[in-house]
Design a protein around this motif. Structure first.
Motif, short mmCIF file in Angstrom:
data_model
loop_
_atom_site.label_atom_id
_atom_site.label_comp_id
_atom_site.label_asym_id
_atom_site.label_seq_id
_atom_site.Cartn_x
_atom_site.Cartn_y
_atom_site.Cartn_z
N SER A 75 59.54 -70.88 48.22
CA SER A 75 60.91 -71.33 48.47
C SER A 75 61.69 -71.39 49.84
O SER A 75 62.34 -71.88 49.95
N MET A 76 60.96 -70.41 50.50
CA MET A 76 61.12 -70.40 52.32
C MET A 76 60.86 -71.10 52.67
O MET A 76 62.04 -71.77 53.90
N THR A 77 59.82 -72.02 52.89
CA THR A 77 59.46 -73.04 53.17
C THR A 77 60.40 -73.70 52.95
O THR A 77 60.35 -74.60 54.50
N TYR A 78 60.44 -74.78 51.92
CA TYR A 78 61.78 -75.51 50.91
C TYR A 78 62.75 -75.41 51.52
O TYR A 78 63.57 -76.41 51.99
N SER A 79 63.62 -73.97 51.33
CA SER A 79 65.15 -74.22 51.88
C SER A 79 65.41 -74.15 53.55
O SER A 79 66.18 -74.63 54.50
N ILE A 80 64.12 -73.49 54.42
CA ILE A 80 64.07 -73.45 55.37
C ILE A 80 63.64 -74.92 56.39
O ILE A 80 63.84 -75.59 57.28
N LEU A 81 62.34 -75.25 56.13
CA LEU A 81 62.13 -76.72 56.37
C LEU A 81 61.86 -77.62 55.99
O LEU A 81 61.64 -78.93 55.95
N SER A 82 62.29 -77.63 54.89
CA SER A 82 62.81 -79.06 53.60
C SER A 82 61.49 -79.66 53.33
O SER A 82 61.35 -80.21 53.43
N PHE A 83 60.43 -78.68 52.99
CA PHE A 83 58.80 -79.66 52.53
C PHE A 83 58.44 -78.89 51.77
O PHE A 83 58.36 -77.49 52.08
N ALA A 84 57.69 -79.47 50.75
CA ALA A 84 56.90 -78.99 49.51
C ALA A 84 55.50 -78.80 50.19
O ALA A 84 54.97 -79.67 50.21
N ASN A 85 55.04 -77.62 50.44
CA ASN A 85 53.80 -77.30 51.40
C ASN A 85 52.79 -76.66 49.79
O ASN A 85 52.67 -76.16 49.20
N PHE A 86 52.18 -77.75 49.98
CA PHE A 86 50.86 -77.43 48.72
C PHE A 86 49.60 -77.21 49.64
O PHE A 86 48.91 -76.87 48.78
N SER A 87 49.80 -76.74 50.78
CA SER A 87 48.62 -75.78 50.90
C SER A 87 49.06 -74.78 50.97
O SER A 87 48.00 -73.59 51.17
N HIS A 88 49.88 -74.60 50.32
CA HIS A 88 50.20 -73.20 50.00
C HIS A 88 49.41 -71.92 48.70
O HIS A 88 49.42 -70.86 48.69
N GLY A 89 49.57 -72.70 47.91
CA GLY A 89 48.00 -72.29 47.09
C GLY A 89 46.60 -71.72 47.59
O GLY A 89 46.59 -70.57 47.62
N ASP A 90 46.55 -72.23 48.79
CA ASP A 90 45.45 -72.01 49.49
C ASP A 90 45.32 -70.45 50.43
O ASP A 90 44.38 -70.49 50.56
N LEU A 91 46.52 -70.66 50.72
CA LEU A 91 46.54 -69.13 51.48
C LEU A 91 46.43 -68.04 50.75
O LEU A 91 46.23 -67.48 51.00
N VAL A 92 47.26 -68.34 49.24
CA VAL A 92 46.70 -67.42 48.34
C VAL A 92 45.62 -67.21 48.10
O VAL A 92 44.97 -65.98 48.24
N SER A 93 44.39 -67.82 48.16
CA SER A 93 43.14 -68.01 48.28
C SER A 93 42.32 -67.65 49.23
O SER A 93 41.51 -66.38 49.42
#
Length: 373
Positions: A75-93
């Motif tokens: 949510s923070m990435t989208y609201s401030i940087l305006s894009f959907a970050n598909f690498s977020h799941g791999d940051l979880v890993s």
């Protein structure tokens, strides 16, 4: 007809999906009550005990907290940087592996090869149970592992921004989205190279740690309680930061109106840096806690959870931190309680069906709007 009745009729006419959703939800509640009473009135599922329902609801809340915690960064990435970050799941890993590597090293230092412990691999004849990675037997190792997961993933997220996203900051959201898919692949297969591709157990089992609530027959273990306390603590810290600090005010201003925030002198790059650090750290912590809950780890599990994270963010309201938390809990509860009616193989389908149904009635999501708070 009174004013209230007229407004209700107008709402139903404007959104016929609301009437369908209310009727379908009512039927499910009636069927649920019948199952608890031992009466089968529907074609799906069988009888249901109070204990099983309580267990499903509790497990749903626990899983939902993890998903919501991870969704905050999206949510923070989208609201401030305006894009959907598909690498977020791999940051979880990333957070899961780095955190549990440190936890293993602390819990079993000297009992197994250091490299095997740090990479969370099978350590020869030493099994996870023998290492004893458990909040009751090795609390220092588990807690330091959580801190490591947060810090390392925050730094990795910032490094990814500096290497890949910052040079593309002025490009469209589609370009950044595609770039994030490439970054996700890079991170995922680096994890596979370093930590291996096998799925293995991580935490020790300690039956004595379970707390049983007699009236409900609900069994809660120490790792679940740890996850709940840690997740709520991180969420409260996030709330305090957003509402009571200058950084939080700047982040909310950037999310609400970026151009106006820049005109008023808010340091945009500092806010972006904080966004990556906090969002990445929460992602890493959520991955670490998810493994604490499940007891197993695999290099691509974060990618497999990504769709549920997106579902939580969309359901809660894209760009809303509090919406991500609420959406995560709804997703978690639906994920576990849907097995009352359908096989567990289809619970993800139930999650997305509920998400679509809610968005038909409330397109802006639970907390609506694109804002950080």
């Amino acid at each position: 007809m009174g004013t209230t009745e007229s407004s209700v009729v107008d709402t139903v006419r404007a959104r016929p999906g609301l009437l369908f959703l209310a009727l379908f939800g009512g039927l499910l509640l009636v069927d649920l009550a019948a199952k608890l009473a031992g009466v089968s009135v529907g074609p799906l599922g069988g009888s249901l005990s109070v204990g099983r329902l309580g267990s499903n609801l509790w497990n749903g809340v626990v899983i939902g907290l993890v998903i919501g915690l991870a969704g905050i960064g999206l949510s923070m990435t989208y609201s401030i940087l305006s894009f959907a970050n598909f690498s977020h799941g791999d940051l979880v890993s990333t957070g899961a592996f780095t955190g549990w590597g440190v936890a293993f090293v602390i819990a079993a230092f000297g009992d197994a090869p250091l490299r095997a412990l740090a990479t969370v691999r099978g350590a020869g004849s030493v099994t996870p149970g023998e290492i004893g990675a458990h909040i009751l037997t090795t609390p220092v190792a588990v807690l330091l592992g959580l801190v490591t997961a947060f810090v390392v993933t925050a730094l990795v997220a910032l490094a990814l921004d500096r290497l890949f996203y910052k040079p593309m900051r002025d490009r469209s959201g589609i370009s950044l989205l595609i770039a994030s898919i490439g970054v996700a692949l890079v991170v995922r297969y680096l994890l596979q190279f370093v930590y291996g591709s096998s799925r293995r157990g991580v935490t020790a089992t300690l039956d004595a740690s379970n707390i049983v609530f007699g009236p409900l027959g609900l069994s809660i273990n120490a790792h679940q309680l740890t996850l709940v306390v840690a997740s709520i603590g991180l969420m409260l810290a996030m709330h305090f930061m957003l509402q009571r600090t200058k950084l939080g005010t700047a982040m909310r201003a950037m999310a609400d109106n970026k151009d106006l925030a820049l005109i008023t002198g808010i340091p945009a790059e500092r806010v972006v840096t904080a966004t990556w650090l906090i969002g990445g750290g929460l992602a890493g912590a959520s991955g670490y806690l998810y493994v604490l809950l499940r007891g197993t780890i695999q290099f691509d599990f974060g990618w497999l959870l990504l769709l549920l994270m997106f579902a939580a963010v969309i359901l809660g309201g894209i760009g809303s931190v509090y919406g991500a938390i609420a959406g995560g809990i709804v997703i978690g509860v639906v994920f576990t309680t849907s097995t009352v009616w359908i096989p567990s193989d289809f619970n993800e389908a139930a999650v997305f069906a509920v998400m679509i149904a809610v968005l038909l009635v409330r397109p802006e999501g639970i907390f609506e709007g694109v804002s950080t708070a």
